[in-house]
Enzyme design. Structure first.
Site, PDB file in Angstrom:
ATOM      1  N   GLU A  43       0.859  -1.223  -0.141  1.00 23.86           N
ATOM      2  CA  GLU A  43      -0.018   0.319   0.192  1.00 23.86           C
ATOM      3  C   GLU A  43       1.195   1.448   0.167  1.00 23.86           C
ATOM      4  O   GLU A  43       2.208   1.319   1.088  1.00 23.86           O
ATOM      5  CB  GLU A  43      -0.734  -0.166   0.862  1.00 23.86           C
TER       6      GLU A  43
ATOM      7  N   LYS B 136       4.543   0.398   9.354  1.00 23.11           N
ATOM      8  CA  LYS B 136       4.774   1.838   8.933  1.00 23.11           C
ATOM      9  C   LYS B 136       4.261   2.935   9.458  1.00 23.11           C
ATOM     10  O   LYS B 136       5.217   4.490   9.367  1.00 23.11           O
ATOM     11  CB  LYS B 136       4.096   1.626   7.312  1.00 23.11           C
TER      12      LYS B 136
ATOM     13  N   ARG C  89       5.036 -13.008   9.529  1.00 24.89           N
ATOM     14  CA  ARG C  89       5.695 -12.382   9.309  1.00 24.89           C
ATOM     15  C   ARG C  89       7.059 -11.681   9.803  1.00 24.89           C
ATOM     16  O   ARG C  89       6.950 -12.808  10.796  1.00 24.89           O
ATOM     17  CB  ARG C  89       4.829 -10.849   9.827  1.00 24.89           C
TER      18      ARG C  89
HETATM   19  P1  ATP Z   1       2.253  -2.024   8.133  1.00 23.86           P
HETATM   20  O1  ATP Z   1       1.965  -2.326   8.832  1.00 23.86           O
HETATM   21  O2  ATP Z   1       3.910  -1.557   8.095  1.00 23.86           O
HETATM   22  O3  ATP Z   1       2.317  -0.910   7.075  1.00 23.86           O
HETATM   23  P2  ATP Z   1       1.476  -3.770   6.150  1.00 23.86           P
HETATM   24  O4  ATP Z   1       1.297  -5.477   5.678  1.00 23.86           O
HETATM   25  O5  ATP Z   1       0.367  -2.778   6.248  1.00 23.86           O
HETATM   26  O6  ATP Z   1       2.560  -3.684   6.551  1.00 23.86           O
HETATM   27  P3  ATP Z   1       1.471  -3.157   2.888  1.00 23.86           P
HETATM   28  O7  ATP Z   1       2.134  -2.145   2.625  1.00 23.86           O
HETATM   29  O8  ATP Z   1       0.416  -3.558   3.146  1.00 23.86           O
HETATM   30  O9  ATP Z   1       2.255  -3.070   4.321  1.00 23.86           O
HETATM   31  O10 ATP Z   1       2.376  -5.094   2.508  1.00 23.86           O
HETATM   32  C1  ATP Z   1       2.578  -5.147   1.695  1.00 23.86           C
HETATM   33  C2  ATP Z   1       3.072  -6.574   1.259  1.00 23.86           C
HETATM   34  O11 ATP Z   1       4.521  -6.842   2.722  1.00 23.86           O
HETATM   35  C3  ATP Z   1       2.090  -7.066   2.098  1.00 23.86           C
HETATM   36  O12 ATP Z   1       1.676  -8.865   2.064  1.00 23.86           O
HETATM   37  C4  ATP Z   1       2.594  -7.936   3.496  1.00 23.86           C
HETATM   38  O13 ATP Z   1       2.042  -9.062   3.877  1.00 23.86           O
HETATM   39  C5  ATP Z   1       3.650  -7.754   3.871  1.00 23.86           C
HETATM   40  N1  ATP Z   1       3.913  -7.091   4.799  1.00 23.86           N
HETATM   41  C6  ATP Z   1       4.287  -6.499   5.441  1.00 23.86           C
HETATM   42  N2  ATP Z   1       4.651  -5.941   6.752  1.00 23.86           N
HETATM   43  C7  ATP Z   1       5.546  -7.595   6.440  1.00 23.86           C
HETATM   44  C8  ATP Z   1       6.177  -8.251   7.718  1.00 23.86           C
HETATM   45  N3  ATP Z   1       6.688  -8.111   9.430  1.00 23.86           N
HETATM   46  N4  ATP Z   1       6.891  -9.803   7.101  1.00 23.86           N
HETATM   47  C9  ATP Z   1       6.859  -9.454   6.264  1.00 23.86           C
HETATM   48  N5  ATP Z   1       6.083  -9.215   5.147  1.00 23.86           N
HETATM   49  C10 ATP Z   1       5.948  -8.393   5.683  1.00 23.86           C
HETATM   50 MG    MG Z   2      -1.427  -2.890   4.704  1.00 18.18          MG
END
Ligand code: ATP
Ligand code: MG
Length: 555
Positions: A35, A270, A260
């Site tokens: 995102e 983030k 994760r």
């Molecule tokens: P954040 O909580 O940091 O905003 P998010 O999951 O909302 O992370 P996205 O941009 O939606 O961030 O994630 C993009 C991809 O990265 C998704 O497939 C998510 O599952 C993966 N991802 C995010 N954080 C992790 C993590 N700590 N370990 C492994 N994969 C991750």
């Molecule tokens: Mg997300």
């Protein structure tokens, strides 16, 4: 395909089975779906390495898809930084750059189909009421009074919502599934809501936007994604993911969840990282202490070290916490092979070699990298006055201190054995100068004296050396498992995470180094010229120490 079955992780096992059975015509197609609402962090790196790595390994494809269905927080700046970070990690999405927002028309049509099939309805209740009626995992939810509203009516309101005839919060579109389902996500989830907000790509074309659940799986399906890999939190969403695919009769992408990455002493969210940036706790998204990809890049981590770290931690089905020591090990391992050795002194004190001829300078041979012969040699200047590390001298040394002290002998690396003959203190009682005599017969490489000393010191010629500013970074947080804390995570910030060595000096070769160039200061660690370094006094970031200092302290 691999023959070492036992070494495959559970996702690879699944993929090999699918390929062997000819599922999806033997295709593997993954995607990385960020995102664009912030900078990528080390957790994302794991997901990138996994998705792009699998595509590479199995001759498949991996799409980069911006999951940009929420107009509130998304910005083009983030899109650009995300692309830069993925490229830097060494992955290539070719021309497969997609945006969920490109599917808004298609998603709208899917929603209309569900309404027409009696599988979605417009609810006029306010959000709080809808949320109250959802019930709890142990109690069934209550059906909305609008649940059985005629299809035609829902269709008409939905069109009017799209046309902007209603205010935010007045109506939502909900899937009609099962208010008694044990899976909360299946209790008539909201799939469209009104948001009178411009979108970074579609402008003001839309004032209704699909929810994550309605957009994500359908985007996978539209792109023909075979294996949709996501983190464990999304396991509860899988029944809904499948329900949409079944009820729309579209390409059956399949979701699989993995653990994760959580890293000790590190925040990987983030939202929280943004809080650190906006609260001024760090110096931007790419502060070298940040676990963002841009931060660790600026700190001096290499793409190879991140990829090798991702390999080492592997893929698991249960959440755990990875050790930062492993990440640090990976970068040491990589830089040990690549980084040239350089002499530098972070906290200098002057050493005067009283029997060395005044005005004389000699050029000594130094090996650039003992791990890589092809890196060659260089000359470093040496003269009567040099700087050594303040911590390498003790006025009253303990037995196990093998460096310099009164009457002690040490070797100056690449140079001579010197014997300390005295020192001078300033009014504040600090050591100001140290005196020594050298033995001309002990020149490195030409020493036949058989003399042995226990300590070898780094040094920098006081005339030819250059001034630098060296920034030493330590972990940003003092608490290992930040998932377990109950108070504000910012209470756990390490107040000593940045130490600036304003008087550091380095051998003259550092002067010609460009921003981004990496090297080892002998005995001290790996360093990088900061990307913002210009002018005569280079700014240098420490990437990592040569050894794990924390492991030692905790013993
Ligand atoms: P954040 O909580 O940091 O905003 P998010 O999951 O909302 O992370 P996205 O941009 O939606 O961030 O994630 C993009 C991809 O990265 C998704 O497939 C998510 O599952 C993966 N991802 C995010 N954080 C992790 C993590 N700590 N370990 C492994 N994969 C991750
Ligand atoms: Mg997300």
């Amino acid at each position: 395909m691999s023959t070492e079955k036992e070494k495959l992780n559970f996702i690879e096992q699944m993929i090999e089975k699918d390929l062997a059975e000819g599922k999806n015509d033997g295709r593997l197609h993954t995607r990385f779906p960020p995102e664009p609402n912030g900078y990528l962090h080390i957790g994302h790196a794991k997901s990138i390495c996994l998705n792009f790595g699998l595509a590479e390994k199995y001759n498949g494809l991996c799409n980069l898809r911006f999951d940009d269905t929420n107009p509130e927080k998304e910005e083009t700046e983030y899109v650009e930084s995300i692309k830069e970070d993925i490229k830097w990690l060494g992955f290539d999405w070719g021309d497969r750059e997609y945006y969920a927002s490109d599917y808004f028309d298609q998603l709208y049509d899917y929603a209309v189909k569900l309404i027409k099939d009696g599988k979605a309805y417009i609810d006029d209740q306010p959000a709080e009421l809808i949320s109250e009626q959802r019930g709890t995992p142990n109690e069934p939810g209550k059906e909305s009074p609008y649940r059985n509203r005629p299809v035609e009516e829902s269709l008409e309101i939905f069109e009017d919502m799209k046309a902007g005839k209603y205010d935010e919060g007045t109506h939502v579109l909900r899937a009609k599934i099962d208010m008694t389902s044990p899976v909360m996500q299946m209790r008539d989830p909201v799939i469209y809501r009104i948001k009178k907000m411009a979108h970074h790509r579609t402008g003001d074309k839309w004032c209704i936007y699909p929810t994550y659940d309605f957009a994500h799986g359908q985007s996978d399906s539209i792109e023909g994604i075979t294996h949709s890999l996501c983190t464990l939190e999304f396991a509860a969403h899988r029944p809904l993911y499948n329900w949409f695919i079944e009820n729309l009769g579209i390409f059956p992408s399949e979701q699989t969840e993995f653990a994760r990455l959580n890293l000790g002493y590190t925040i990987v969210s983030k939202r929280k990282l943004r809080e650190l940036v906006e609260g001024g706790h760090v110096d931007g998204w790419d502060d070298p202490r940040m676990p963002t990809i841009s931060g660790i890049r600026r700190r001096g981590y290499t793409p190879e070290s991140i990829r090798s770290f991702a390999d080492k931690i592997g893929v698991a089905k249960r959440n755990g916490i990875s050790d930062v020591a492993l990440l640090e090990f990976s970068v040491r391992e990589d830089l040990n092979k690549k980084a040239n050795r350089v002499l530098g002194v972070l906290d200098p004190v002057k050493l005067i070699i009283t029997n060395y001829p005044e005005g004389q300078t000699e050029e000594l041979d130094a090996v650039n990298n003992p791990e890589d012969e092809s890196a060659g040699k260089r000359k470093i200047p040496f003269s009567r006055e040099v700087y050594i590390e303040r911590g390498d001298f003790m006025e009253d040394p303990q037995k196990k201190f093998f460096r310099m002290g009164p009457d002690r002998e040490v070797r100056l690396k690449y140079a001579y054995i010197v014997k300390c003959t005295g020192f001078k203190k300033n009014d504040a009682g600090e050591i100001e100068e140290i005196y020594a005599e050298y033995d001309p017969a002990t020149k490195s490489g030409q020493d036949n004296t058989g003399k042995k000393v226990k300590g070898t010191l780094g040094w920098v010629d006081a005339n030819a050396g250059i001034e630098t500013e060296v920034r030493l970074y330590d972990r940003l947080f003092m608490t290992e498992d930040l998932n377990k804390i109950e108070d504000d995570f910012k209470n756990h910030l390490n107040p000593d995470s940045l130490q600036v060595m304003k008087n550091a000096v380095a051998e003259p070769s550092v002067k010609d180094m460009k921003p981004g160039e990496q090297f080892q200061f002998e005995r001290m660690g790996y360093f990088i010229i900061d990307k913002g370094s210009t002018g005569d006094k280079p700014i240098i970031n420490r990437t990592v120490t040569l050894r794990d200092n924390w492991a030692k302290q905790n013993k």
